[in-house]
Design a protein around this motif. Structure first.
Motif, short mmCIF file in Angstrom:
data_model
loop_
_atom_site.label_atom_id
_atom_site.label_comp_id
_atom_site.label_asym_id
_atom_site.label_seq_id
_atom_site.Cartn_x
_atom_site.Cartn_y
_atom_site.Cartn_z
N PRO A 94 -29.91 27.79 -89.59
CA PRO A 94 -29.04 27.07 -88.64
C PRO A 94 -27.90 27.94 -88.12
O PRO A 94 -27.60 28.99 -88.69
CB PRO A 94 -28.50 25.91 -89.47
CG PRO A 94 -28.75 26.27 -90.88
CD PRO A 94 -29.92 27.18 -90.91
N ASN A 95 -27.28 27.50 -87.04
CA ASN A 95 -26.23 28.28 -86.37
C ASN A 95 -25.10 28.69 -87.30
O ASN A 95 -24.54 29.77 -87.16
CB ASN A 95 -25.61 27.44 -85.24
CG ASN A 95 -26.57 27.20 -84.13
OD1 ASN A 95 -27.61 27.85 -84.07
ND2 ASN A 95 -26.26 26.27 -83.24
N LEU A 96 -24.73 27.79 -88.19
CA LEU A 96 -23.52 28.03 -88.97
C LEU A 96 -23.75 28.90 -90.19
O LEU A 96 -22.83 29.17 -90.94
CB LEU A 96 -22.91 26.70 -89.40
CG LEU A 96 -21.70 26.28 -88.59
CD1 LEU A 96 -22.08 26.05 -87.16
CD2 LEU A 96 -21.10 25.02 -89.18
N LEU A 121 -30.05 24.97 -95.24
CA LEU A 121 -29.10 24.12 -94.52
C LEU A 121 -27.71 24.74 -94.64
O LEU A 121 -27.36 25.27 -95.68
CB LEU A 121 -29.06 22.72 -95.14
CG LEU A 121 -30.39 21.98 -95.22
CD1 LEU A 121 -30.20 20.68 -95.96
CD2 LEU A 121 -30.92 21.70 -93.83
N ALA A 122 -26.96 24.70 -93.55
CA ALA A 122 -25.60 25.24 -93.59
C ALA A 122 -24.64 24.11 -93.90
O ALA A 122 -24.77 23.01 -93.39
CB ALA A 122 -25.25 25.89 -92.26
N LYS A 123 -23.68 24.38 -94.76
CA LYS A 123 -22.67 23.38 -95.09
C LYS A 123 -21.40 23.76 -94.36
O LYS A 123 -20.92 24.88 -94.47
CB LYS A 123 -22.45 23.37 -96.60
CG LYS A 123 -21.55 22.27 -97.09
CD LYS A 123 -21.67 22.17 -98.60
CE LYS A 123 -20.46 21.61 -99.28
NZ LYS A 123 -19.88 20.40 -98.70
N HIS A 124 -20.88 22.81 -93.59
CA HIS A 124 -19.66 23.10 -92.84
C HIS A 124 -18.46 22.73 -93.70
O HIS A 124 -18.50 21.79 -94.46
CB HIS A 124 -19.66 22.30 -91.54
CG HIS A 124 -18.46 22.57 -90.69
ND1 HIS A 124 -18.12 23.84 -90.31
CD2 HIS A 124 -17.53 21.75 -90.17
CE1 HIS A 124 -17.02 23.77 -89.58
NE2 HIS A 124 -16.64 22.53 -89.47
N PRO B 113 -27.93 20.91 -85.04
CA PRO B 113 -27.59 22.31 -84.81
C PRO B 113 -26.74 22.95 -85.90
O PRO B 113 -26.85 24.14 -86.14
CB PRO B 113 -26.80 22.28 -83.48
CG PRO B 113 -26.30 20.91 -83.37
CD PRO B 113 -27.26 20.03 -84.07
N THR B 114 -25.87 22.17 -86.58
CA THR B 114 -24.96 22.80 -87.53
C THR B 114 -25.55 22.90 -88.94
O THR B 114 -25.56 23.97 -89.52
CB THR B 114 -23.62 22.06 -87.59
OG1 THR B 114 -23.89 20.67 -87.55
CG2 THR B 114 -22.74 22.43 -86.43
N TRP B 115 -26.04 21.79 -89.47
CA TRP B 115 -26.62 21.85 -90.81
C TRP B 115 -28.04 22.43 -90.77
O TRP B 115 -28.48 23.07 -91.70
CB TRP B 115 -26.73 20.46 -91.44
CG TRP B 115 -25.43 19.83 -91.78
CD1 TRP B 115 -24.21 20.44 -91.82
CD2 TRP B 115 -25.21 18.47 -92.13
NE1 TRP B 115 -23.26 19.53 -92.19
CE2 TRP B 115 -23.84 18.32 -92.38
CE3 TRP B 115 -26.04 17.36 -92.27
CZ2 TRP B 115 -23.28 17.11 -92.77
CZ3 TRP B 115 -25.49 16.15 -92.65
CH2 TRP B 115 -24.12 16.03 -92.89
N GLY B 116 -28.75 22.09 -89.68
CA GLY B 116 -30.15 22.47 -89.59
C GLY B 116 -31.09 21.33 -89.94
O GLY B 116 -32.27 21.54 -90.15
N LEU B 179 -23.68 17.41 -98.72
CA LEU B 179 -23.80 18.32 -97.59
C LEU B 179 -22.67 18.04 -96.59
O LEU B 179 -22.19 18.92 -95.90
CB LEU B 179 -25.17 18.12 -96.92
CG LEU B 179 -25.61 19.14 -95.89
CD1 LEU B 179 -25.65 20.53 -96.49
CD2 LEU B 179 -26.98 18.79 -95.35
#
Lengths: 142, 235
Positions: A94-96, A121-124, B113-116, B179
């Motif tokens: 993912p982007n982040l 998965l990206a964690k924001h 888009p952010t987590w996927g 998450l």
């Protein structure tokens, strides 16, 4: 003074609420392990009986300078600042996704320090700021 | 006893309030939306997808707030049997459901888009889904149970039990690994959102609250008309 009926209803309600709260507290407590969306490297290290055939999620920070991108494989290290775990992944991220940011990897453990992910998965985090400010902060840090 | 609670008085005030909100709502909406979608800066990491937050966060707040109001009023109804409360609750519930669903949908669009991923079964997202189910349960009791007293009793019990879910949603990001990111805006202490983004967020929240008030008053008005048609002068 409140009428007797009102008092009776209020106490009935208070008792029911108390019982449900206690009930839900114990349900959540016993489910605690399953509610966790991901395990940290420390959790995995301390866990004695790991099922290596079961899909799990591992989460933490991508360690600084650990990201290696090859043609068909991405390698990096997830850390929770106490323990680390090596991740291997092939696919799109993912982007982040980047170094020093939160990440959750989904896949199977090979052994306690090596993990093959089939999804990243990206964690924001909770910080929001305009890009100019980030540049200024970077300059100040240097 | 209370002159202001007389139905025709309430009706008069509702009409006035609706007119007032209508006169300022669209201007404020335009200002808030243009600030949130055009003039506020993009995020350093997420870029423009941060703009989803300006709808997502207020929707989630409103979803939680309206359920809390319904639940607290339901406790009052259950104990004191004030009949007016059931009209208020019936009018708030669809708004709360709509905003809870909006929070889920916008969150999902942001998550891709952010987590996927579109959906994650983490504690925050799942407890929010449970809140939506509580809303559906609350609304459907009035649709499916024809005996009004019975319907009110069951729906208020649903709301009171659902109240326990509210702190779980609030603290889910602190109690468990999720998450979903932890809260940026805290009741005490500094928020981790830059002021240039915080201002449009609060403005959007205010505008959406106005929208809620507008829909609530209109729905409440129709509920009163329904009672008047049955020739009941007072509640």
């Amino acid at each position: 003074m409140l009428p007797k009926k009102v008092k009776k209803r209020a106490s009935l309600l208070a008792i029911t609420l108390l019982v449900t709260v206690i009930g839900i507290f114990f349900i959540l407590k016993s489910l605690n392990k399953n509610i966790l969306y991901f395990k940290s490297p420390t959790d995995i290290k301390n866990n004695q009986n790991i099922n290596f055939d079961k899909k799990i999620r591992v989460g933490g920070m991508v360690k600084k300078d650990s990201l290696i991108i090859k043609e068909e494989e991405i390698k990096f290290i997830i850390t929770d600042f106490n323990n680390e775990i090596n991740i291997s992944f092939s696919g799109t991220v993912p982007n982040l996704f980047s170094e020093e940011k939160g990440v959750v990897a989904e896949g199977k453990l090979q052994d306690k320090t090596f993990f093959i992910a089939d999804r990243i998965l990206a964690k924001h985090d909770e910080n929001y700021m305009p890009p100019e400010l980030k540049d200024i902060m970077k300059k100040n840090a240097k | 006893m209370f002159k202001i609670l007389n139905l025709s008085n309430i009706f008069f005030w509702i009409e006035k309030l609706i007119g007032f909100i209508n006169s300022i709502f669209f201007i404020l909406l335009l200002v808030a939306l243009s600030l949130a979608l055009i003039f506020s800066p993009p995020d350093y990491l997420q870029g423009d997808s941060v703009r989803i937050m300006y709808v997502h966060v207020p929707s989630a707040w409103i979803g939680l707030a309206s359920f809390s109001i319904i639940a607290i009023l339901s406790i009052a109804y259950f104990i004191f049997k004030i009949k007016n409360i059931k009209l208020i609750n019936k009018s708030i519930a669809p708004i709360g459901l709509m905003f809870t669903c909006l929070a889920l949908v916008t969150g999902s669009i942001w998550g891709q888009p952010t987590w996927g991923t579109w959906w994650a079964w983490d504690a925050r997202v799942t407890s929010m889904l449970i809140l939506a189910l509580f809303y559906i349960g609350f609304i459907s009791t009035h649709k499916f149970i024809t005996d009004e007293n019975k319907a009110n009793k069951i729906s208020s019990i649903i709301a009171i039990i659902g109240l326990i879910n509210i702190p779980i949603i609030k603290y889910s990001v602190e109690w468990w690994n999720t998450l979903h990111q932890p809260a940026s805006i805290k009741l005490t202490g500094e928020s981790s959102i830059h002021p240039s983004m915080l201002m449009p967020l609060f403005l959007m929240f205010f505008v959406l609250i106005l929208y809620c008030a507008l829909i609530f008053l209109m729905k409440y008005k129709t509920e009163i008309i329904r009672i008047k048609k049955k020739n009941l002068k007072r509640l």
